[in-house]
Scaffold this active site. Structure first.
Site, PDB file in Angstrom:
ATOM      1  N   ASP A  45      60.563  60.830  36.221  1.00 29.79           N
ATOM      2  CA  ASP A  45      61.354  60.913  37.382  1.00 29.79           C
ATOM      3  C   ASP A  45      62.771  61.245  37.130  1.00 29.79           C
ATOM      4  O   ASP A  45      63.500  61.359  37.749  1.00 29.79           O
ATOM      5  CB  ASP A  45      61.081  59.722  38.351  1.00 29.79           C
ATOM      6  N   SER A  46      62.918  61.180  35.552  1.00 30.59           N
ATOM      7  CA  SER A  46      64.223  62.070  35.116  1.00 30.59           C
ATOM      8  C   SER A  46      64.345  63.261  35.727  1.00 30.59           C
ATOM      9  O   SER A  46      65.691  63.933  35.917  1.00 30.59           O
ATOM     10  CB  SER A  46      64.349  62.019  33.661  1.00 30.59           C
ATOM     11  N   ASP A  84      55.112  59.706  36.062  1.00 28.77           N
ATOM     12  CA  ASP A  84      56.013  58.624  36.403  1.00 28.77           C
ATOM     13  C   ASP A  84      55.631  58.432  37.878  1.00 28.77           C
ATOM     14  O   ASP A  84      55.500  59.124  38.971  1.00 28.77           O
ATOM     15  CB  ASP A  84      57.246  58.778  36.366  1.00 28.77           C
ATOM     16  N   LYS A 112      52.773  55.805  34.599  1.00 30.61           N
ATOM     17  CA  LYS A 112      53.791  55.098  34.303  1.00 30.61           C
ATOM     18  C   LYS A 112      54.858  54.305  35.276  1.00 30.61           C
ATOM     19  O   LYS A 112      54.891  54.855  36.308  1.00 30.61           O
ATOM     20  CB  LYS A 112      54.761  55.479  33.218  1.00 30.61           C
ATOM     21  N   GLU A 114      57.745  51.003  35.965  1.00 31.93           N
ATOM     22  CA  GLU A 114      58.913  50.409  35.503  1.00 31.93           C
ATOM     23  C   GLU A 114      58.933  49.042  36.051  1.00 31.93           C
ATOM     24  O   GLU A 114      59.176  48.458  37.127  1.00 31.93           O
ATOM     25  CB  GLU A 114      60.106  50.815  35.975  1.00 31.93           C
ATOM     26  N   GLU A 181      63.349  51.058  26.425  1.00 30.66           N
ATOM     27  CA  GLU A 181      64.660  52.116  26.684  1.00 30.66           C
ATOM     28  C   GLU A 181      65.843  51.161  26.517  1.00 30.66           C
ATOM     29  O   GLU A 181      66.000  50.400  27.233  1.00 30.66           O
ATOM     30  CB  GLU A 181      64.614  52.729  28.261  1.00 30.66           C
TER      31      GLU A 181
HETATM   32  O1  KIV Z   1      62.031  59.615  33.287  1.00 30.10           O
HETATM   33  C1  KIV Z   1      61.940  59.762  32.202  1.00 30.10           C
HETATM   34  O2  KIV Z   1      62.485  60.731  31.759  1.00 30.10           O
HETATM   35  C2  KIV Z   1      61.698  58.548  31.600  1.00 30.10           C
HETATM   36  C3  KIV Z   1      62.020  58.662  29.830  1.00 30.10           C
HETATM   37  C4  KIV Z   1      63.317  58.714  29.758  1.00 30.10           C
HETATM   38  C5  KIV Z   1      61.177  57.561  29.101  1.00 30.10           C
HETATM   39  O3  KIV Z   1      61.078  57.777  31.899  1.00 30.10           O
HETATM   40 NA    NA Z   2      61.194  57.695  34.299  1.00 29.43          NA
END
Ligand code: KIV
Ligand code: NA
Length: 264
Positions: A45-46, A84, A112, A114, A181
């Site tokens: 989600d970056s 994510d 994934k 959080e 992280e």
């Molecule tokens: O969204 C993302 O790119 C991430 C990584 C920084 C682990 O969660």
């Molecule tokens: Na992320």
């Protein structure tokens, strides 16, 4: 070569072979990373920050991640694809299952999310329903407003102990991979030794089982600033394919991340 599996990643931890991971959002870069032998591609989600230009990951939707997951999956043959679950898309088990299903149908091999112990029942439920899960602890960017900024986590003893407790609870719930992280090197080492599953670090030093970077940071093309823990691999190589190879090589030989990319 066949698709990288979660059991292959577990074996790499046992044999102390470093796992190299990078974010990917489109078909062309995914093909380059896949061909370079990068084990894991994360549709992170970056993308809300590096593709969409937001100042956090909060505006990202399940549809955004599904769209980019399908793009990445279209050219990926060997790398394991993690997608994510974005902000507030896994608040209840029911919502989690539906959104995870959308991402798996788009081409993800794993999802994934959080957070710590509060996710245990959702994680167990996902695995019972056939969806592998990656955890994410330490600096969890979806909680930036609770943290009051993007800050190193786990520097105090109480915080560090809670993080270890959360990591063990997530493993107990069934996660098969953990992203850690922005935590001090010593804490990352403790977590990596405490868990049987592979721990993938970002801003967590060299003692984890593998590394992940946001691709835009690895090429020095992020719109905002490049975080301290990242490195521009294009500087020494001048070529994207060679930059990816150098990243993998430096992870495998524990050259990256160096002390200058780590927190103590
Ligand atoms: O969204 C993302 O790119 C991430 C990584 C920084 C682990 O969660
Ligand atoms: Na992320």
């Amino acid at each position: 070569m066949a698709k990288i599996s979660v059991s292959r990643l577990a074996k790499m931890k046992q044999e102390q072979e470093k796992i190299t991971c990078i974010t990917a959002y489109d078909a062309s870069f995914a093909a380059i990373f896949d061909q370079a032998g990068i084990q894991v591609l994360l549709v992170g989600d970056s993308l809300g920050m590096v593709l969409q230009g937001h100042d956090s990951t909060l505006p990202v939707t399940v549809e955004d991640i599904a769209y980019h997951t399908a793009s990445v999956a279209s050219t990926t043959e060997k790398s394991l694809i993690i997608a994510d679950l974005p902000f507030m898309s896994y608040s209840t088990p029911e919502q989690t299952y539906n959104n995870a299903a959308t991402l798996m149908r788009s081409g993800a091999n794993m999802v994934k999310l959080e957070g710590g112990t509060w996710l245990s029942s959702s994680i167990a439920g996902l695995i019972e329903r056939g969806i592998p899960v990656c955890g994410h602890l330490g600096l969890t960017p979806q909680s930036v407003n609770v943290f009051g900024g993007y800050k190193v986590q786990g520097r105090e003893k109480g915080e560090a102990d809670k993080l270890i407790h959360d990591a063990l609870a997530l493993q107990e719930a069934g996660i098969q991979l953990l992203v850690l992280e922005c935590v001090p090197v010593g804490l990352a080492k403790r977590v990596t030794e405490a868990l049987d599953i592979p721990v993938i670090g970002i801003g967590a030093g060299t003692e984890t089982d593998g590394q992940i970077l946001v691709m835009h940071d690895a090429f020095g093309i992020s719109a905002g600033f490049c975080p301290k823990f990242s490195k521009n691999f294009l500087v020494e190589t001048g070529d994207i394919r060679r930059a990816v190879e150098l990243y993998k090589e430096q992870v495998e030989n524990k050259i990256f991340p160096g002390a200058e990319h780590s927190f103590f």
